[in-house]
Write a protein that holds these residues in place. Structure first.
Motif, short mmCIF file in Angstrom:
data_model
loop_
_atom_site.label_atom_id
_atom_site.label_comp_id
_atom_site.label_asym_id
_atom_site.label_seq_id
_atom_site.Cartn_x
_atom_site.Cartn_y
_atom_site.Cartn_z
N ALA A 91 55.37 45.63 34.64
CA ALA A 91 55.86 45.07 32.68
C ALA A 91 54.66 45.69 31.76
O ALA A 91 53.77 45.76 32.21
CB ALA A 91 56.18 43.61 32.40
N VAL A 92 54.71 45.55 30.29
CA VAL A 92 53.94 46.17 29.83
C VAL A 92 53.04 44.83 29.21
O VAL A 92 54.04 44.08 28.73
CB VAL A 92 54.57 46.92 28.39
N TYR A 93 51.54 44.95 29.28
CA TYR A 93 51.07 43.85 29.11
C TYR A 93 50.57 43.36 28.04
O TYR A 93 49.68 44.90 27.07
CB TYR A 93 49.96 43.34 30.25
N TYR A 94 50.74 42.94 26.49
CA TYR A 94 50.31 42.64 25.75
C TYR A 94 49.31 41.46 25.56
O TYR A 94 49.53 40.68 25.75
CB TYR A 94 51.27 42.32 24.74
N CYS A 95 48.09 42.30 24.93
CA CYS A 95 46.88 40.64 24.28
C CYS A 95 47.63 40.18 22.60
O CYS A 95 48.16 41.25 22.02
CB CYS A 95 45.84 41.04 24.80
N ALA A 96 47.15 39.76 22.55
CA ALA A 96 47.66 38.54 20.65
C ALA A 96 46.45 37.59 20.22
O ALA A 96 46.74 36.98 21.90
CB ALA A 96 48.63 38.69 20.76
N THR A 97 45.55 37.37 19.87
CA THR A 97 45.24 36.04 19.24
C THR A 97 46.34 35.41 18.40
O THR A 97 47.36 35.86 17.78
CB THR A 97 43.86 36.46 18.11
N GLY A 98 45.99 34.13 18.23
CA GLY A 98 46.65 33.29 17.49
C GLY A 98 45.90 32.15 17.74
O GLY A 98 45.06 31.61 17.82
N ASN A 99 46.59 30.36 16.95
CA ASN A 99 45.91 29.20 16.98
C ASN A 99 46.43 28.26 17.86
O ASN A 99 45.81 27.33 17.98
CB ASN A 99 46.09 28.63 15.32
N ARG A 100 47.44 28.84 18.83
CA ARG A 100 47.91 28.13 19.97
C ARG A 100 48.40 28.50 21.42
O ARG A 100 48.73 30.14 21.25
CB ARG A 100 48.45 26.84 19.95
N PHE A 101 48.43 28.55 22.04
CA PHE A 101 49.01 29.11 23.29
C PHE A 101 50.35 29.53 23.27
O PHE A 101 51.17 28.67 23.01
CB PHE A 101 48.57 28.37 24.90
N GLY A 102 50.82 30.37 23.50
CA GLY A 102 51.93 31.01 23.42
C GLY A 102 52.58 31.81 22.08
O GLY A 102 53.76 32.15 22.21
N GLY A 110 49.19 47.47 23.97
CA GLY A 110 50.78 46.43 25.53
C GLY A 110 49.69 47.67 26.38
O GLY A 110 49.27 48.72 25.45
N THR A 111 49.75 47.55 27.55
CA THR A 111 48.88 48.43 28.64
C THR A 111 50.23 48.43 30.10
O THR A 111 51.12 47.63 30.09
CB THR A 111 47.71 48.29 29.33
N GLN A 112 50.18 48.92 29.94
CA GLN A 112 52.09 49.63 31.46
C GLN A 112 50.90 49.14 32.76
O GLN A 112 50.03 49.32 33.22
CB GLN A 112 52.44 50.32 31.58
N VAL A 113 51.58 47.70 33.53
CA VAL A 113 51.08 47.85 34.72
C VAL A 113 52.34 47.71 35.74
O VAL A 113 53.86 47.25 34.97
CB VAL A 113 50.79 46.19 34.58
N THR A 114 52.27 48.42 36.45
CA THR A 114 54.06 48.87 37.30
C THR A 114 53.79 48.41 39.11
O THR A 114 52.20 48.80 39.29
CB THR A 114 54.51 50.08 37.32
N VAL A 115 54.03 47.72 39.41
CA VAL A 115 53.14 47.48 40.98
C VAL A 115 55.08 47.94 41.44
O VAL A 115 55.82 47.34 41.94
CB VAL A 115 53.46 45.93 40.62
N SER A 116 54.20 49.04 42.38
CA SER A 116 55.51 49.16 43.38
C SER A 116 55.48 48.18 44.73
O SER A 116 54.31 47.99 45.17
CB SER A 116 54.83 50.65 43.80
N SER A 117 56.44 47.93 45.59
CA SER A 117 56.83 47.73 46.35
C SER A 117 56.91 48.28 48.00
O SER A 117 57.05 50.07 47.73
CB SER A 117 58.51 46.98 46.40
#
Length: 117
Positions: A91-102, A110-117
């Motif tokens: 997936a593309v992973y994103y970080c974000a700040t907020g005032n609570r979880f989620g 975003g940064t791309q993470v690819t896991v090959s099988s």
């Protein structure tokens, strides 16, 4: 605040990656920092977050025991250590700040993470 996510890449099943989320503009030591991910064709999913005091909250059971979030408020950086990666973690992973979880108010690019099988 501006967020910069990095550390993504291509890894084989069972491998590890560490993502970083660096903040600039102002300190985010007072914020919750969350990681989200979005796989192709799927909705964005909350993965895990960390409060300013280091309390963590997971959004999905699928990463518990494999993903660990931590933060360094001095370096204004949050890390996501991902172990035992699976193809379904791709997936593309994103970080974000907020005032609570989620919740994301300010987002990184975003940064791309690819896991090959």
């Amino acid at each position: 605040v501006q967020l910069q996510a990095s550390g993504g890449g291509l890894v084989q099943t069972g491998g590890s990656l560490r993502l970083s989320c660096a903040a600039s503009g102002r300190t985010f030591s007072y914020d919750v920092v969350n990681w989200f991910r979005q796989a192709p064709g799927k909705e964005r999913e909350f993965v895990v977050g960390v409060s300013r005091s280091g309390v963590t909250g997971y959004g999905t059971d699928s990463v518990k025991g494999r993903f660990t979030i931590s933060r360094d408020n001095v370096k204004n950086t949050v890390y996501l250590q991902m172990n035992s990666l699976k193809p379904e973690d791709t997936a593309v992973y994103y970080c974000a700040t907020g005032n609570r979880f989620g919740v994301g108010s300010y987002w990184g690019q975003g940064t791309q993470v690819t896991v090959s099988s």
